[in-house]
Design a protein around this motif. Structure first.
Motif, PDB file in Angstrom:
ATOM      1  N   ILE A 182      -5.638   0.030   3.452  1.00  9.65           N
ATOM      2  CA  ILE A 182      -5.234   1.390   3.059  1.00  9.65           C
ATOM      3  C   ILE A 182      -5.991   2.402   3.916  1.00  9.65           C
ATOM      4  N   LEU A 183      -5.217   3.223   4.616  1.00 10.47           N
ATOM      5  CA  LEU A 183      -5.800   4.299   5.415  1.00 10.47           C
ATOM      6  C   LEU A 183      -5.607   5.598   4.645  1.00 10.47           C
ATOM      7  N   VAL A 184      -6.713   6.256   4.291  1.00 13.49           N
ATOM      8  CA  VAL A 184      -6.665   7.463   3.465  1.00 13.49           C
ATOM      9  C   VAL A 184      -7.069   8.644   4.358  1.00 13.49           C
ATOM     10  N   VAL A 185      -6.161   9.616   4.505  1.00 13.30           N
ATOM     11  CA  VAL A 185      -6.424  10.720   5.430  1.00 13.30           C
ATOM     12  C   VAL A 185      -6.402  12.041   4.669  1.00 13.30           C
ATOM     13  N   THR A 241       0.531  -4.369  10.560  1.00 11.65           N
ATOM     14  CA  THR A 241       1.548  -5.230   9.940  1.00 11.65           C
ATOM     15  C   THR A 241       1.307  -5.361   8.440  1.00 11.65           C
ATOM     16  N   ASN A 242       0.155  -4.843   7.980  1.00 10.28           N
ATOM     17  CA  ASN A 242      -0.188  -5.055   6.564  1.00 10.28           C
ATOM     18  C   ASN A 242      -0.919  -3.824   6.011  1.00 10.28           C
ATOM     19  N   LYS A 248       5.160   2.676  10.403  1.00  8.01           N
ATOM     20  CA  LYS A 248       6.576   2.946  10.145  1.00  8.01           C
ATOM     21  C   LYS A 248       6.662   3.975   9.016  1.00  8.01           C
ATOM     22  N   PRO A 249       7.760   4.749   8.949  1.00 11.53           N
ATOM     23  CA  PRO A 249       7.887   5.757   7.882  1.00 11.53           C
ATOM     24  C   PRO A 249       7.645   5.178   6.490  1.00 11.53           C
ATOM     25  N   GLU A 250       8.087   3.935   6.262  1.00  8.75           N
ATOM     26  CA  GLU A 250       7.924   3.305   4.928  1.00  8.75           C
ATOM     27  C   GLU A 250       6.451   3.082   4.588  1.00  8.75           C
ATOM     28  N   GLN A 251       5.596   3.091   5.603  1.00  9.41           N
ATOM     29  CA  GLN A 251       4.164   2.801   5.360  1.00  9.41           C
ATOM     30  C   GLN A 251       3.348   4.069   5.114  1.00  9.41           C
TER      31      GLN A 251
END
Ligand SMILES: Cc1cc2nc3c(=O)[nH]c(=O)nc-3n(C[C@H](O)[C@H](O)[C@H](O)COP(=O)(O)OP(=O)(O)OC[C@H]3O[C@@H](n4cnc5c(N)ncnc54)[C@H](O)[C@@H]3O)c2cc1C
Length: 271
Positions: A108-111, A196-197, A222-225
């Protein structure tokens, strides 16, 4: 929630000054108000009005609720003058909250940008609560200047957690500032995230969300991510008044945290 229109009268227990423009209200509701990270409350100042704010405290600790508020205008100026012992109202929670089940097993990348780290702190607490479920949590945070960095006393403790890294930057430093200078998007170049994850989650001013999204797409997300907190002007909080829609979505009801794949086709996504 018994009556969506009825504010729950709540005591202000304490007030923490985070930065010259941001304060955290520590609220003591008469009974716990369960919420999911990402859901928001309507905060009522009796006789003045109400506005939406996302709790910045843990959804797993309900004895008190913390709400971190930037002084932005009429209502928030009054919020900044509140004193311990004052009484406010809370309605909610509203909105969907983050899809925590979907996040399990993912990096999880939290910005965050500015006061945008406040709503994200509730998400961070939720992620930290089940740390073993997330292979990596990477936090990137940008503020205008060093004195506008919220929750500064917590960064060290976050960095010490297993598989958590924290990095911040400021638009403008000063002579004593030894940290990074530059926009938060610059921290997104080499995150070491396994694309990828992974999911990326961002909250901050609309202009920041736009450039964070463009950067995330350019590095391969990707937009879904991508999940964006669309903290637009809201009124009813229940999908009735139609003030906060993007296309067919009511941000108060379907969001405020929206998957970018769902909203990318609408021209007014970023205001
Ligand atoms: C779901 C949601 C969650 C939010 N969570 C937080 C939070 O945790 N902490 C926090 O500090 N703020 C949060 N906000 C923003 C907050 O609601 C506004 O800052 C607040 O309503 C401003 O009220 P005001 O009367 O002080 O400002 P006003 O006098 O109404 O306006 C002052 C300035 O702020 C701008 N403004 C007003 N509302 C918003 C808004 N919703 N978004 C961006 N700019 C706005 C106005 O255009 C104007 O320029 C959230 C907003 C939403 C929709």
């Amino acid at each position: 929630m018994d009556n969506l229109y009825q504010p729950i009268e709540t005591q202000v227990l304490d007030i923490i000054t985070e930065t010259p423009t941001i304060k955290t209200l520590v609220l003591k509701p008469p009974h716990p108000i369960p919420f999911r990270s990402g859901q928001f409350m309507q905060l009522t100042l009796f006789g003045i009005g109400e506005a939406p704010f996302t709790p910045s405290s843990s959804p797993h600790e309900l004895d008190t609720m913390e709400i971190t508020i930037l002084k932005a205008g009429h209502l928030t100026e009054v919020v900044h003058d509140l004193k311990p012992g004052d009484r406010v109202g809370l309605r909610g929670p509203f909105g969907k909250g983050y899809p925590m089940k979907k996040f399990e097993g993912k990096e999880i990348l939290v910005v965050g940008g500015g006061v945008g780290l406040a709503p994200l702190r509730a998400l961070l607490y939720a992620l930290f609560h089940d740390l073993n479920k997330y292979p990596k949590i990477s936090i990137k945070y940008g503020a205008r200047n060093p004195s506008e960095l919220s929750f500064r006393q917590q960064y060290e403790e976050w960095q010490k957690l297993k598989n958590v890294d924290f990095e911040c930057t400021v638009d403008r430093g000063h002579a004593q500032w030894e940290g990074k200078v530059g926009l938060v998007t610059e921290l997104l170049e080499n995150t070491g995230i396994d694309l990828t994850n992974a999911y990326a989650v961002s909250c901050g001013p609309e202009i920041m969300l736009k450039f964070v999204t463009l950067k995330l797409l350019s590095v391969g997300f990707k937009p879904e991510q991508i999940y964006l907190s669309m903290n637009r002007k809201m009124s009813c909080g229940m999908g009735l008044c139609g003030r906060c829609n993007i296309g067919p979505y009511y941000l108060c009801k379907d969001g405020p945290d929206m998957n970018y794949a769902k909203i990318q086709v609408y021209p007014d996504v970023f205001g």
